[in-house]
Design a protein around this motif. Structure first.
Motif, PDB file in Angstrom:
ATOM      1  N   ASP A 107      19.365 -67.793  50.882  1.00  0.00           N
ATOM      2  CA  ASP A 107      19.017 -68.060  49.891  1.00  0.00           C
ATOM      3  C   ASP A 107      18.848 -68.871  48.995  1.00  0.00           C
ATOM      4  O   ASP A 107      18.384 -69.065  47.890  1.00  0.00           O
ATOM      5  N   GLU A 108      19.212 -70.680  49.537  1.00  0.00           N
ATOM      6  CA  GLU A 108      19.404 -72.070  49.163  1.00  0.00           C
ATOM      7  C   GLU A 108      18.272 -72.322  48.719  1.00  0.00           C
ATOM      8  O   GLU A 108      17.525 -73.308  48.808  1.00  0.00           O
ATOM      9  N   ALA A 109      17.414 -71.364  49.762  1.00  0.00           N
ATOM     10  CA  ALA A 109      15.806 -72.432  49.094  1.00  0.00           C
ATOM     11  C   ALA A 109      14.736 -71.934  48.015  1.00  0.00           C
ATOM     12  O   ALA A 109      14.444 -72.528  48.024  1.00  0.00           O
ATOM     13  N   ILE A 110      15.506 -71.045  47.481  1.00  0.00           N
ATOM     14  CA  ILE A 110      14.670 -70.702  46.092  1.00  0.00           C
ATOM     15  C   ILE A 110      15.253 -72.691  45.484  1.00  0.00           C
ATOM     16  O   ILE A 110      14.226 -72.596  44.405  1.00  0.00           O
ATOM     17  N   THR A 111      16.172 -73.083  45.839  1.00  0.00           N
ATOM     18  CA  THR A 111      16.897 -73.787  44.951  1.00  0.00           C
ATOM     19  C   THR A 111      15.441 -75.029  45.628  1.00  0.00           C
ATOM     20  O   THR A 111      15.146 -75.508  44.245  1.00  0.00           O
ATOM     21  N   VAL A 112      15.005 -75.421  46.110  1.00  0.00           N
ATOM     22  CA  VAL A 112      14.545 -76.439  46.642  1.00  0.00           C
ATOM     23  C   VAL A 112      12.990 -76.263  46.342  1.00  0.00           C
ATOM     24  O   VAL A 112      12.241 -76.400  45.960  1.00  0.00           O
ATOM     25  N   LEU A 113      13.210 -74.590  46.546  1.00  0.00           N
ATOM     26  CA  LEU A 113      11.423 -74.810  46.107  1.00  0.00           C
ATOM     27  C   LEU A 113      10.694 -74.886  45.065  1.00  0.00           C
ATOM     28  O   LEU A 113       9.993 -74.996  44.004  1.00  0.00           O
ATOM     29  N   GLU A 114      11.942 -74.157  43.755  1.00  0.00           N
ATOM     30  CA  GLU A 114      11.945 -74.603  42.221  1.00  0.00           C
ATOM     31  C   GLU A 114      12.017 -76.188  42.116  1.00  0.00           C
ATOM     32  O   GLU A 114      10.939 -75.964  41.244  1.00  0.00           O
ATOM     33  N   ARG A 115      12.753 -76.543  42.384  1.00  0.00           N
ATOM     34  CA  ARG A 115      12.424 -78.640  42.600  1.00  0.00           C
ATOM     35  C   ARG A 115      11.275 -79.365  42.628  1.00  0.00           C
ATOM     36  O   ARG A 115      10.632 -79.695  42.224  1.00  0.00           O
ATOM     37  N   ALA A 116      10.817 -78.389  44.226  1.00  0.00           N
ATOM     38  CA  ALA A 116       9.275 -78.760  44.429  1.00  0.00           C
ATOM     39  C   ALA A 116       8.129 -77.964  43.700  1.00  0.00           C
ATOM     40  O   ALA A 116       7.170 -78.526  43.653  1.00  0.00           O
ATOM     41  N   ASN A 117       8.317 -77.252  43.453  1.00  0.00           N
ATOM     42  CA  ASN A 117       7.337 -76.871  42.776  1.00  0.00           C
ATOM     43  C   ASN A 117       7.400 -76.968  41.188  1.00  0.00           C
ATOM     44  O   ASN A 117       5.990 -77.684  40.664  1.00  0.00           O
ATOM     45  N   ASN A 118       8.609 -77.275  40.502  1.00  0.00           N
ATOM     46  CA  ASN A 118       8.545 -78.541  39.763  1.00  0.00           C
ATOM     47  C   ASN A 118       7.436 -79.791  39.422  1.00  0.00           C
ATOM     48  O   ASN A 118       7.071 -80.223  38.340  1.00  0.00           O
ATOM     49  N   ILE A 119       8.123 -80.385  40.235  1.00  0.00           N
ATOM     50  CA  ILE A 119       7.038 -81.305  40.698  1.00  0.00           C
ATOM     51  C   ILE A 119       5.787 -81.381  41.192  1.00  0.00           C
ATOM     52  O   ILE A 119       5.030 -81.772  40.391  1.00  0.00           O
ATOM     53  N   ALA A 120       5.879 -80.771  42.464  1.00  0.00           N
ATOM     54  CA  ALA A 120       3.910 -80.319  42.260  1.00  0.00           C
ATOM     55  C   ALA A 120       3.320 -79.842  40.644  1.00  0.00           C
ATOM     56  O   ALA A 120       2.359 -81.000  40.865  1.00  0.00           O
ATOM     57  N   ALA A 121       4.291 -78.814  40.099  1.00  0.00           N
ATOM     58  CA  ALA A 121       3.057 -78.890  38.916  1.00  0.00           C
ATOM     59  C   ALA A 121       3.309 -80.020  38.058  1.00  0.00           C
ATOM     60  O   ALA A 121       2.736 -80.313  37.248  1.00  0.00           O
ATOM     61  N   ASN A 122       4.064 -80.957  37.631  1.00  0.00           N
ATOM     62  CA  ASN A 122       4.016 -82.275  36.491  1.00  0.00           C
ATOM     63  C   ASN A 122       3.452 -83.665  37.933  1.00  0.00           C
ATOM     64  O   ASN A 122       2.952 -83.487  36.928  1.00  0.00           O
ATOM     65  N   HIS A 123       2.952 -83.009  38.728  1.00  0.00           N
ATOM     66  CA  HIS A 123       2.406 -84.463  38.548  1.00  0.00           C
ATOM     67  C   HIS A 123       0.309 -83.418  39.241  1.00  0.00           C
ATOM     68  O   HIS A 123      -0.316 -84.384  40.141  1.00  0.00           O
ATOM     69  N   GLN A 124       0.196 -82.119  38.556  1.00  0.00           N
ATOM     70  CA  GLN A 124      -0.794 -81.262  39.427  1.00  0.00           C
ATOM     71  C   GLN A 124      -1.560 -81.996  41.050  1.00  0.00           C
ATOM     72  O   GLN A 124      -2.247 -81.704  41.108  1.00  0.00           O
ATOM     73  N   ALA A 125      -0.126 -81.658  41.459  1.00  0.00           N
ATOM     74  CA  ALA A 125      -0.008 -81.453  43.212  1.00  0.00           C
ATOM     75  C   ALA A 125      -0.346 -80.204  43.854  1.00  0.00           C
ATOM     76  O   ALA A 125      -0.325 -79.013  43.489  1.00  0.00           O
ATOM     77  N   THR A 126      -0.948 -80.019  44.966  1.00  0.00           N
ATOM     78  CA  THR A 126      -0.950 -79.222  45.613  1.00  0.00           C
ATOM     79  C   THR A 126       0.273 -78.941  46.172  1.00  0.00           C
ATOM     80  O   THR A 126       1.028 -79.759  46.904  1.00  0.00           O
ATOM     81  N   LEU A 127       1.221 -77.797  46.586  1.00  0.00           N
ATOM     82  CA  LEU A 127       2.092 -77.289  46.938  1.00  0.00           C
ATOM     83  C   LEU A 127       1.983 -76.901  48.047  1.00  0.00           C
ATOM     84  O   LEU A 127       1.450 -75.580  48.608  1.00  0.00           O
ATOM     85  N   HIS A 128       2.362 -77.586  49.514  1.00  0.00           N
ATOM     86  CA  HIS A 128       2.594 -75.841  50.554  1.00  0.00           C
ATOM     87  C   HIS A 128       4.149 -75.950  51.414  1.00  0.00           C
ATOM     88  O   HIS A 128       4.363 -76.476  51.078  1.00  0.00           O
ATOM     89  N   LEU A 129       4.170 -73.990  51.853  1.00  0.00           N
ATOM     90  CA  LEU A 129       5.466 -74.114  52.397  1.00  0.00           C
ATOM     91  C   LEU A 129       5.520 -74.101  53.149  1.00  0.00           C
ATOM     92  O   LEU A 129       4.182 -73.878  54.234  1.00  0.00           O
ATOM     93  N   LEU A 130       6.320 -75.018  54.314  1.00  0.00           N
ATOM     94  CA  LEU A 130       6.326 -74.465  55.722  1.00  0.00           C
ATOM     95  C   LEU A 130       7.310 -74.145  55.851  1.00  0.00           C
ATOM     96  O   LEU A 130       8.830 -74.770  55.647  1.00  0.00           O
TER      97      LEU A 130
END
Length: 143
Positions: free
Chosen positions: A15-38
């Motif tokens: 369940d804690e992965a959501i917090t990590v994903l939200e942060r990564a997703n926001n950073i990727a969106a702000n930088h127009q970067a591709t987001l990869h999940l592992l």
């Protein structure tokens, strides 16, 4: 500072992965970067070091299937295409480093429980990722 182009987020499917994903997703969106999940599935033979004379094949296959379903669910929730979802088997730190090199990632995002004392001395996945990475690493505090 130049922006990030490729963000790799390593998640544990809790369940804690959501917090990590939200942060990564926001950073990727702000930088127009591709987001990869592992997600990395650790072989049970690594966890038990071969000390238990049992065949873990069925259990390992079940873990793999659950991981596929979990990764697919998070990918759909965050709009990550299947070709940017990676399910690997092995030691998490090693797999994160190898995939980040392959993708030419410039940011790795992981969750960290911020352990202290004995748990800190024994190390953690986040610590292992940090000390072997060739790019920036963001450890998101969870738990």
């Amino acid at each position: 500072m130049t922006g990030y182009n490729c963000v790799l987020v390593a998640i544990d499917l809790s369940d804690e992965a959501i917090t990590v994903l939200e942060r990564a997703n926001n950073i990727a969106a702000n930088h127009q970067a591709t987001l990869h999940l592992l997600h990395v599935v650790e072989p049970l033979s690594l966890a038990y070091g071969g000390d238990i004379p049992m065949d873990f094949t069925g259990v390992q296959e079940q873990l793999q299937q659950q991981a596929e379903e979990g990764l697919r669910s998070y990918a759909q929730r965050f709009g990550v295409s299947p070709e940017r979802c990676h399910l690997l088997t092995g030691r998490p730190e090693t797999q994160v480093h190898e995939l980040s090199e392959k993708l030419n990632a410039d940011l790795i995002v992981v969750g960290s429980h911020g352990r202290k004392g004995l748990a800190l001395l024994l190390g953690s996945t986040a610590n292992g990722v940090l000390h072997g990475a060739s790019c920036d690493v963001l450890a998101v505090r969870v738990g």
